[in-house]
Design an enzyme around this catalytic site. Structure first.
Site, PDB file in Angstrom:
ATOM      1  N   GLU A   1       0.885  -1.182   0.000  1.00 39.78           N
ATOM      2  CA  GLU A   1       0.000   0.000   0.000  1.00 39.78           C
ATOM      3  C   GLU A   1       0.911   1.217   0.000  1.00 39.78           C
ATOM      4  OE1 GLU A   1      -3.206   0.115  -0.175  1.00 39.78           O
ATOM      5  OE2 GLU A   1      -3.870  -1.885   0.380  1.00 39.78           O
TER       6      GLU A   1
ATOM      7  N   CYS B   1      -2.126   9.336   2.143  1.00 41.57           N
ATOM      8  CA  CYS B   1      -1.830   8.717   0.846  1.00 41.57           C
ATOM      9  C   CYS B   1      -2.860   9.145  -0.181  1.00 41.57           C
ATOM     10  CB  CYS B   1      -1.783   7.208   0.974  1.00 41.57           C
ATOM     11  SG  CYS B   1      -3.226   6.531   1.785  1.00 41.57           S
TER      12      CYS B   1
HETATM   13  P1  NAD Z   1       8.220   5.257   4.670  1.00 37.17           P
HETATM   14  O1  NAD Z   1       8.278   4.511   3.391  1.00 37.17           O
HETATM   15  O2  NAD Z   1       9.328   6.166   5.004  1.00 37.17           O
HETATM   16  O3  NAD Z   1       8.084   4.235   5.896  1.00 37.17           O
HETATM   17  C1  NAD Z   1       6.991   3.333   5.971  1.00 37.17           C
HETATM   18  C2  NAD Z   1       7.388   2.150   6.842  1.00 37.17           C
HETATM   19  O4  NAD Z   1       8.340   1.369   6.129  1.00 37.17           O
HETATM   20  C3  NAD Z   1       8.045   2.535   8.162  1.00 37.17           C
HETATM   21  O5  NAD Z   1       7.650   1.632   9.177  1.00 37.17           O
HETATM   22  C4  NAD Z   1       9.521   2.357   7.847  1.00 37.17           C
HETATM   23  O6  NAD Z   1      10.283   2.141   9.001  1.00 37.17           O
HETATM   24  C5  NAD Z   1       9.465   1.125   6.959  1.00 37.17           C
HETATM   25  N1  NAD Z   1      10.624   0.926   6.076  1.00 37.17           N
HETATM   26  C6  NAD Z   1      11.267   1.847   5.333  1.00 37.17           C
HETATM   27  N2  NAD Z   1      12.292   1.268   4.663  1.00 37.17           N
HETATM   28  C7  NAD Z   1      12.286  -0.046   5.001  1.00 37.17           C
HETATM   29  C8  NAD Z   1      13.103  -1.162   4.657  1.00 37.17           C
HETATM   30  N3  NAD Z   1      14.134  -1.034   3.820  1.00 37.17           N
HETATM   31  N4  NAD Z   1      12.807  -2.365   5.187  1.00 37.17           N
HETATM   32  C9  NAD Z   1      11.757  -2.509   6.028  1.00 37.17           C
HETATM   33  N5  NAD Z   1      10.949  -1.485   6.411  1.00 37.17           N
HETATM   34  C10 NAD Z   1      11.214  -0.262   5.892  1.00 37.17           C
HETATM   35  O7  NAD Z   1       6.822   6.062   4.660  1.00 37.17           O
HETATM   36  P2  NAD Z   1       6.279   7.139   5.689  1.00 37.17           P
HETATM   37  O8  NAD Z   1       6.990   8.421   5.488  1.00 37.17           O
HETATM   38  O9  NAD Z   1       6.180   6.561   7.051  1.00 37.17           O
HETATM   39  O10 NAD Z   1       4.765   7.282   5.170  1.00 37.17           O
HETATM   40  C11 NAD Z   1       4.384   8.095   4.099  1.00 37.17           C
HETATM   41  C12 NAD Z   1       4.204   7.287   2.835  1.00 37.17           C
HETATM   42  O11 NAD Z   1       3.289   6.212   3.049  1.00 37.17           O
HETATM   43  C13 NAD Z   1       3.589   8.116   1.722  1.00 37.17           C
HETATM   44  O12 NAD Z   1       4.216   7.791   0.522  1.00 37.17           O
HETATM   45  C14 NAD Z   1       2.138   7.664   1.722  1.00 37.17           C
HETATM   46  O13 NAD Z   1       1.479   7.881   0.497  1.00 37.17           O
HETATM   47  C15 NAD Z   1       2.282   6.223   2.043  1.00 37.17           C
HETATM   48  N6  NAD Z   1       1.044   5.653   2.582  1.00 37.17           N
HETATM   49  C16 NAD Z   1       0.327   4.816   1.787  1.00 37.17           C
HETATM   50  C17 NAD Z   1      -0.878   4.308   2.239  1.00 37.17           C
HETATM   51  C18 NAD Z   1      -1.729   3.413   1.379  1.00 37.17           C
HETATM   52  O14 NAD Z   1      -2.607   2.767   1.927  1.00 37.17           O
HETATM   53  N7  NAD Z   1      -1.507   3.347   0.083  1.00 37.17           N
HETATM   54  C19 NAD Z   1      -1.328   4.619   3.536  1.00 37.17           C
HETATM   55  C20 NAD Z   1      -0.542   5.459   4.328  1.00 37.17           C
HETATM   56  C21 NAD Z   1       0.645   5.958   3.832  1.00 37.17           C
END
Ligand code: NAD
Length: 510
Positions: A261, A295
């Site tokens: 997602e 998002c």
């Molecule tokens: P992010 O990608 O920085 O982090 C999201 C999660 O992934 C965190 O828990 C982070 O620690 C983890 N993560 C990052 N790199 C990783 C790796 N290499 N291995 C394992 N885990 C890892 O995102 P964010 O800044 O927390 O959130 C914002 C983003 O999330 C935006 O792009 C938003 O659109 C998206 N989002 C999407 C949805 C959806 O349902 N489509 C919902 C909410 C947020």
């Protein structure tokens, strides 16, 4: 700001960062969780180590071996009681969501309501995990399809929905018969600890607390370990496209399943026959709500040329009345961004867009708050007008920046809307049924969500939620999304005395 909710949720001072049915004394580096509206430390969570992860993973797996044998409607009864606990603690949980990730209290409470709603949905689902019966081509045979628990599910969540995204996954997945290991965002660990405490209490009574395993740790140490762990047949990951590409490839390399997602770049089209009052309200909520950190945030508005100037003026006027400040204070419509890095990304995106021809209509700078909020990460909601797509309109900047551009007609709008890498949410405002249906048809919006006369954000839990292309293709929440958390088994039973082969194949004397 009163800190009572921190005390009552047991979050004041230092907190453990791992739960395996009991709270583990994690001894990793302290991770301070800051209130983005004030800069003040809300509490500190101690990072978990790989050894802690092993405990959480091992306990989750052991609990799963017992849980998968509990009848699904009985699993639903546990989830019903979890929903009750969430109702009891809604106010405190809503406050920690707001205080830790900066969304206004109405949205913080709404997020917990979403957790309650998905728990209710899951309770009903626990009696409806339907399979199929299939007509067999062979005499005295029958075929059926059954859904079984998949195992332990790894859940990785983003900061901006620090409770609901976990609940979408875990409430459904609990009734499906699975255990969970949750790695929350390091920007919102306290909400994760609070949600786990409140929800696991119900399961702990019968020794099932480990089904809701929690592990706070770094992406390098804990995140990567999860991606590589074959004991996690499914990783459900919510976050940026950057993260999703890593997760998809790494989990795919061990042939595990991932449910992704990821980011959106959501467009809202307004045609000349639209109800402009509705459209303006939907755009302001979609673009400014959660300070543009959803998002599904509206990032692009595509307006038919004949009403372009009028709509732009009305939006600029509406933006002028957006109150910015402490998200827990009454009357505030927009809280802070999550951290200083996000403020810098906001500033950089505006400079970049202007260098590509965008015109600043309002906002464009930090918002200087006073008093307790002087240390907060506030920005002004911003509108940039463009003559059409520019490189910056291809990207998701996680901030309240709205690009408004003219389009010729519905066809032009659909083409421009779809011409971005992401495919999460979309909307059209029109009173013309032909235009609306075209937008929803196979040649219309290419997004997972396509709305008519309603904005891009604020989905209900009853529908499947998710998007296409770089958004990752996953679906969570309602409809038949539950199937992602189960394994499908096809069975053929022969109740006759012969052994006929499929396709009429003769083998040996038969
Ligand atoms: P992010 O990608 O920085 O982090 C999201 C999660 O992934 C965190 O828990 C982070 O620690 C983890 N993560 C990052 N790199 C990783 C790796 N290499 N291995 C394992 N885990 C890892 O995102 P964010 O800044 O927390 O959130 C914002 C983003 O999330 C935006 O792009 C938003 O659109 C998206 N989002 C999407 C949805 C959806 O349902 N489509 C919902 C909410 C947020």
């Amino acid at each position: 700001m009163s800190q009572d909710f921190l005390t009552s949720l047991g979050l004041s001072g230092h907190t453990s960062g791992a739960f395996d049915g009991t709270w583990i004394q994690t001894s990793g580096a302290p991770l301070a969780s800051d209130n983005p509206a004030t800069g003040a430390v809300l509490g500190t969570v101690h990072d978990a180590s790989k050894a802690d992860y092993e405990k959480v993973m091992g306990a989750a797996h052991d609990a799963w071996l017992r849980w998968r044998e509990v009848p699904a409607p009985v699993r639903g009864e546990y989830v019903r009681r979890i929903g009750e606990k969430l109702r009891e603690r809604k106010d405190e949980l809503g406050r920690i969501v707001s205080a830790e990730c900066g969304k206004i209290l109405q949205e913080g409470l709404g997020e917990i309501q979403e957790c309650i709603d998905i728990a209710d949905f899951a309770v009903g689902l626990s009696r409806q995990l339907y399979g199929l019966t299939i007509a067999s081509e062979r005499p005295m045979h029958h075929m059926r399809e059954t859904w079984h628990p998949i195992g332990t599910v790894g859940i990785i969540t983003a900061f901006n929905f620090p409770a609901a995204v976990w609940a979408w996954n875990s409430m459904l997945s609990l009734v499906c018969g699975n255990a969970h290991v949750w790695k929350p965002s390091r920007k919102t660990p306290l909400t994760a600890v609070a949600m786990t405490k409140v929800c696991a209490e119900v399961l702990e009574e019968d020794g099932f607390g480990a089904l809701l395993g929690l592990i706070v740790g770094t992406d390098d140490e804990i995140g990567t370990t999860m991606l590589d762990d074959r004991r996690l047949p499914l990783i459900s990951a919510t976050g940026s496209v950057r993260m999703g590409k890593i997760v998809g490839q790494r989990v795919g390399a061990r042939l595990g399943r991932s449910l992704l997602e990821l980011g959106g770049n959501n467009a809202l089209t307004v045609l000349e026959d639209a109800d402009l009052d509705l459209a303006v309200r939907a755009i302001v909520f979609g673009a400014v709500g959660t300070a543009g950190q959803r998002c599904t945030t509206t990032r692009r508005v595509l307006v038919q040329r004949s009403i372009y100037d009028e709509l732009l003026q009305r939006l600029v006027k509406a933006y002028g009345s957006v109150t910015i400040g402490d998200p827990l204070a009454d009357g505030v419509l927009m809280g802070p961004l999550i951290d200083e890095g996000s403020v810098q990304a906001f500033e950089k995106a505006i400079v970049e867009a202007q260098s590509q021809g965008a015109r600043l209509m309002c906002g464009g700078a930090r918002h200087e708050a006073s008093g307790d909020c002087a240390g907060g990460h506030f920005v002004q909601p911003t509108i940039l007008a463009t003559d059409g797509p520019i490189p910056m309109t291809q990207e998701e900047t996680f901030a309240p920046i709205l690009y408004v551009m003219p389009v010729d007609d519905v066809e032009d709008a659909i083409r421009i809307q779809n011409d971005v890498p992401q495919g999460l949410s979309s909307a059209i405002f029109t009173m013309n049924v032909r235009h609306a249906e075209r937008f929803l048809s196979a040649v219309g919006s290419d997004c997972g969500i396509a709305n008519v006369n309603i904005g891009t954000s604020g989905a209900e839990i009853g529908g499947a939620f998710g998007g296409e292309k770089d958004t990752g293709g996953g679906r969570e929440s309602g409809s038949d999304s539950w199937k992602a958390y189960m394994r499908r088994q096809t069975s053929t039973v022969n109740w006759g005395t012969a052994l006929p082969l499929a396709q009429g194949i003769k083998f040996g004397d038969d």
